[in-house]
Design a protein around this motif. Structure first.
Motif, PDB file in Angstrom:
ATOM      1  N   HIS A  37      27.818  97.477  21.733  1.00  0.00           N
ATOM      2  CA  HIS A  37      27.895  96.436  20.713  1.00  0.00           C
ATOM      3  C   HIS A  37      29.248  96.508  20.012  1.00  0.00           C
ATOM      4  O   HIS A  37      29.877  97.568  19.943  1.00  0.00           O
ATOM      5  CB  HIS A  37      26.778  96.586  19.676  1.00  0.00           C
ATOM      6  N   PRO A  76      20.634  99.899  14.115  1.00  0.00           N
ATOM      7  CA  PRO A  76      19.971  99.722  15.420  1.00  0.00           C
ATOM      8  C   PRO A  76      18.637  98.990  15.328  1.00  0.00           C
ATOM      9  O   PRO A  76      18.231  98.317  16.281  1.00  0.00           O
ATOM     10  CB  PRO A  76      19.785 101.163  15.910  1.00  0.00           C
ATOM     11  N   SER A 112      17.352  95.601  21.299  1.00  0.00           N
ATOM     12  CA  SER A 112      17.694  96.437  22.442  1.00  0.00           C
ATOM     13  C   SER A 112      16.593  96.378  23.490  1.00  0.00           C
ATOM     14  O   SER A 112      15.406  96.453  23.184  1.00  0.00           O
ATOM     15  CB  SER A 112      17.902  97.886  21.987  1.00  0.00           C
ATOM     16  N   CYS A 156      30.513 100.324  19.352  1.00  0.00           N
ATOM     17  CA  CYS A 156      29.533 101.402  19.193  1.00  0.00           C
ATOM     18  C   CYS A 156      28.485 101.333  20.297  1.00  0.00           C
ATOM     19  O   CYS A 156      28.125 100.250  20.773  1.00  0.00           O
ATOM     20  CB  CYS A 156      28.880 101.366  17.810  1.00  0.00           C
ATOM     21  N   THR A 157      28.029 102.508  20.696  1.00  0.00           N
ATOM     22  CA  THR A 157      26.996 102.629  21.712  1.00  0.00           C
ATOM     23  C   THR A 157      25.669 102.829  21.023  1.00  0.00           C
ATOM     24  O   THR A 157      25.492 103.783  20.256  1.00  0.00           O
ATOM     25  CB  THR A 157      27.285 103.809  22.653  1.00  0.00           C
ATOM     26  N   VAL A 158      24.745 101.922  21.263  1.00  0.00           N
ATOM     27  CA  VAL A 158      23.409 101.996  20.681  1.00  0.00           C
ATOM     28  C   VAL A 158      22.447 102.281  21.823  1.00  0.00           C
ATOM     29  O   VAL A 158      22.238 101.427  22.684  1.00  0.00           O
ATOM     30  CB  VAL A 158      23.028 100.689  19.968  1.00  0.00           C
ATOM     31  N   GLY A 211      19.484 106.070  18.105  1.00  0.00           N
ATOM     32  CA  GLY A 211      20.250 105.014  17.471  1.00  0.00           C
ATOM     33  C   GLY A 211      21.672 104.987  17.986  1.00  0.00           C
ATOM     34  O   GLY A 211      21.903 104.993  19.200  1.00  0.00           O
ATOM     35  N   ILE A 212      22.642 104.962  17.083  1.00  0.00           N
ATOM     36  CA  ILE A 212      24.048 104.879  17.491  1.00  0.00           C
ATOM     37  C   ILE A 212      24.513 106.253  17.970  1.00  0.00           C
ATOM     38  O   ILE A 212      24.440 107.245  17.249  1.00  0.00           O
ATOM     39  CB  ILE A 212      24.923 104.372  16.334  1.00  0.00           C
ATOM     40  N   CYS A 240      22.548 105.108  11.883  1.00  0.00           N
ATOM     41  CA  CYS A 240      23.216 103.839  11.590  1.00  0.00           C
ATOM     42  C   CYS A 240      24.696 104.110  11.339  1.00  0.00           C
ATOM     43  O   CYS A 240      25.096 105.235  11.020  1.00  0.00           O
ATOM     44  CB  CYS A 240      22.607 103.174  10.353  1.00  0.00           C
ATOM     45  N   CYS A 244      26.188  98.726  10.960  1.00  0.00           N
ATOM     46  CA  CYS A 244      25.388  98.467  12.152  1.00  0.00           C
ATOM     47  C   CYS A 244      24.082  99.235  12.051  1.00  0.00           C
ATOM     48  O   CYS A 244      24.089 100.462  11.909  1.00  0.00           O
ATOM     49  CB  CYS A 244      26.138  98.868  13.414  1.00  0.00           C
ATOM     50  N   TYR A 291      30.934 105.805  18.281  1.00  0.00           N
ATOM     51  CA  TYR A 291      31.651 104.596  17.881  1.00  0.00           C
ATOM     52  C   TYR A 291      33.143 104.894  17.879  1.00  0.00           C
ATOM     53  O   TYR A 291      33.580 106.048  17.869  1.00  0.00           O
ATOM     54  CB  TYR A 291      31.201 104.117  16.499  1.00  0.00           C
TER      55      TYR A 291
END
Length: 694
Positions: free
Chosen positions: A112, A63, A68, A105-107, A90-91, A46, A61, A94
């Protein structure tokens, strides 16, 4: 010892899950962002914020709260994570704009945005799966890579479009090629300008690179996966650099150097665009300034060495005034340099530059190889040491706020110093600083580490005995890495959890760092040029006998050795060439044929095999197969795209042809990273049986 401990070690990723990682500091020095999972066996990261004025943490954030729909990881993302040794979920990454209004951020492989004023998390309709997303400094765009294409999307969710489109299946834009990510520590393939109006973009043509295939025998219905792998002595990818405007206009950078083959790094700061180049033999490392208007370059600095030029993480970088920070190997010391002049003393070895804050340089260095400390240098204050406790320390610094990541024999901690109670950046250090919460598990096994200097070469060596050992006779387990990529005998608890578990099963465990490992200076590192195997083996044997001289209870008639990757190579080498010393070995993911590893790594130490194949023949293990007279277990992940399974399979085939029995433990679906399963128990059973231990 609990039989569940090896499983716990695997499920907690060696007690690292739940630790804060990938920390950044906001430009005003008042907040720290970081990734952390919710607990000691939770791999889902997170995004969190630590407010340095109040000490409060805030979840930005999660996840689990995002709907998703991303499928299983794409081949491109799996490869990126393998190069980065990233086992988390998860993330993934970022970044924030210069005013910290929004965080991208890439989840998984979806994009996102976190609005810092509203606290809301919203998806961006970028193409998926995507990798390596990065927000522009002005906060207007997010760049990302999809299917080898570099794309831009507005942070308002509109205007998703291609910026650089591959001209063929073998071409990518914005991605690091295999050797850059695996051997040069360059994970990126594009870089934003400070104003956010342009990007420097690597174009990679993998056409000349050979195609290798991996398949999983447990899934015969699945087609093999193709990889472009540049084995030693074969062609590399063709890498060029282009400057793109966000409107799509572009210019190619003309490096003007016929011998250039490797793009080591790119830096785009307030003073302009820099690129670092290296020739194929790696004897020249050149830093050039690039004119983004016309692509012309001029040389700023150049390093030469008849063996190889060392790539040091974090350099070059420039101070606010424009001074060029780099390193230089002089009189057996790796110095920090400012505009070419050394500013650190003889004997203080620089490992990495962690960044520049105004005119202050934060870097890691040490005069004791088992430790790594943080230091600062500035024109006003000169050289200052930041950390004192023996351990491995790293950090970041912005606006006077320093985040210190400390790993010692007592444990792990992340602390933040440099902000007053009133929150004024750079105003001083709070009492004790702030501590970022660590949610990782506490190991039931506490490593009892004795750090020694052994023999005439003062080999840094760690020795571990069974908990409560009273001096009774013990068989020996050597547990080295031994490669140039890292050290094992360090003042950090993390590397010793498995070693202490083996010790508690009734072994004296010895871990020695020999010639070629980092931290002892340029001459020590380059001793292995042209011949790694001889010195690797000599130093392990010297460490074994040196420790036994201090502890006569060690039973030298029962000596085993285990290792992974370079350590796996060393373990197999030991029983094949010195069975009089080593009586059993477990070799995990070993390189057995040096011609089957990548160009940049192998040619650095052994040269180009097209010119001189002898060092490769001398170091490879296939020809040693008929000499095997001791028990050998080979372990290999069948989807390892770093050290391919062919290494273990060819050695096994040669052993079978020579009539030499051995054990092979294949790991279906396993990569080069340690698998999330218990391998320690089968290793222990094999070693005890081989050494006739009840």
């Amino acid at each position: 010892m609990s039989a569940s401990y090896p499983s716990l070690l695997a499920s907690t990723q060696r007690f690292r899950l739940g630790r804060p990682q990938r920390l950044t500091v906001t430009p005003d020095g008042r907040r720290v962002f970081f990734l952390r999972s919710r607990g000691p066996e939770d791999p889902v990261r997170c995004l969190w914020q630590l407010d340095l004025e109040t000490g409060a943490e805030r979840l930005l954030c999660d996840p689990f709260e995002l709907a998703s729909t991303a499928p299983a990881l794409s081949a491109q993302e799996r490869a990126r994570r393998e190069r980065a040794r990233d086992q988390g979920a998860g993330i993934v990454a970022y970044g924030f704009d210069q005013d910290v209004r929004v965080i991208a951020c890439t989840v998984g492989e979806e994009l996102h945005l976190v609005g810092m004023r509203t606290g809301t998390v919203t998806p961006l309709p970028a193409r998926t799966p995507l990798t390596d997303a990065s927000i522009s400094p002005d906060g207007a765009f997010v760049a990302y890579v999809h299917d080898g294409e570099l794309r831009l999307i507005g942070t308002d969710g509109g205007g998703d479009r291609a910026l650089a489109t591959p001209e063929g299946d073998a071409i990518t834009y914005g991605l690091a090629e295999h050797v850059a990510a695996e051997s040069m520590e360059r994970q990126r393939g594009y870089w934003w300008s400070p104003g956010g109006d342009r990007l420097a973009v690597a174009r990679v043509d993998n056409g000349p690179v050979g195609t290798w295939y991996l398949s999983d025998p447990t899934q015969p219905e699945a087609p093999p996966t193709a990889h472009r792998y540049p084995a030693a002595g074969t062609d590399n990818a063709l890498v060029t650099l282009w400057v793109y405007g966000v409107g799509g206009e572009r210019v190619e950078v003309d490096f003007g150097w016929d011998d250039y083959e490797y793009l080591v790094d790119v830096v785009w700061d307030q003073h302009g665009l820099l690129a670092v180049l290296q020739n194929r033999p790696q004897t020249v490392l050149r830093t050039v300034a690039v004119d983004p208007e016309n692509g012309q370059v001029s040389t700023l600095a150049e390093t030469r060495d008849p063996a190889w030029t060392q790539i040091v993480p974090g350099v070059p970088v420039r101070t606010s005034a424009g001074a060029l920070i780099a390193t230089a190997d002089l009189e057996d010391t790796r110095h920090l340099t400012v505009d070419g002049k050394p500013v650190t003393p003889a004997g203080l070895q620089v490992f990495e530059v962690h960044g520049v804050d105004g005119e202050t340089v934060l870097f890691a260095a040490s005069d004791e190889p088992t430790e790594r400390h943080l230091w600062t240098w500035s024109p006003a204050d000169g050289l200052s040491r930041v950390t004192d406790t023996p351990g491995i320390h790293s950090g970041i610094r912005t606006s006077g706020t320093t985040v210190i990541n400390s790993a010692t024999l007592d444990g792990h901690a992340v602390t933040v110093n440099g902000v007053t109670a009133g929150g004024v950046p750079g105003g001083g250090v709070t009492a004790g600083g702030r501590t970022v919460k660590d949610l990782s598990a506490t190991s039931p096994v506490v490593p009892l580490v004795n750090l020694l200097q052994i023999g005439e070469r003062a080999l840094r060596t760690a020795v571990l005995f069974p908990t409560g050992w009273q001096g009774e006779s013990l068989p020996v387990l050597m547990d080295p890495y031994g490669g140039p990529a890292g050290q094992r005998a360090v003042a950090d608890r993390d590397p010793y959890y498995a070693s202490q578990w083996f010790a508690d099963q009734g072994f004296a465990v010895i871990i020695a760092d020999g010639r070629g490992t980092p931290g002892r200076g340029p001459r020590w590192e380059r001793t292995i040029h042209g011949d790694r195997s001889t010195f690797l083996l000599e130093d392990q044997i010297d460490a074994l006998y040196g420790v036994a001289a201090l502890h006569p209870a060690l039973d030298l008639t029962r000596v085993a050795i285990r290792g992974w990757s370079a350590g796996g190579y060393l373990a197999a080498l030991a029983v094949l060439r010195r069975p009089d010393v080593f009586h059993a070995a477990v070799a995990g993911a070993p390189v057995t044929d040096l011609l089957l590893y990548d160009t940049h790594w192998e040619e650095r130490f052994l040269g180009d095999p097209r010119t001189d194949p002898i060092p490769y023949e001398n170091g490879s293990l296939i020809g040693d197969a008929p000499r095997l007279s001791r028990p050998l277990m080979l372990i290999h992940g069948l989807r390892d795209d770093n050290v391919y399974p062919v290494h273990t399979l060819r050695l096994s085939a040669a052993l079978l042809a020579a009539g030499r029995p051995h054990t092979v433990l294949p790991l279906p679906g396993g990569s080069h990273m340690p698998p999330g399963v218990d391998l320690l128990t089968p290793e222990l059973i094999f070693i005890k049986d081989a050494l006739h231990i009840a």
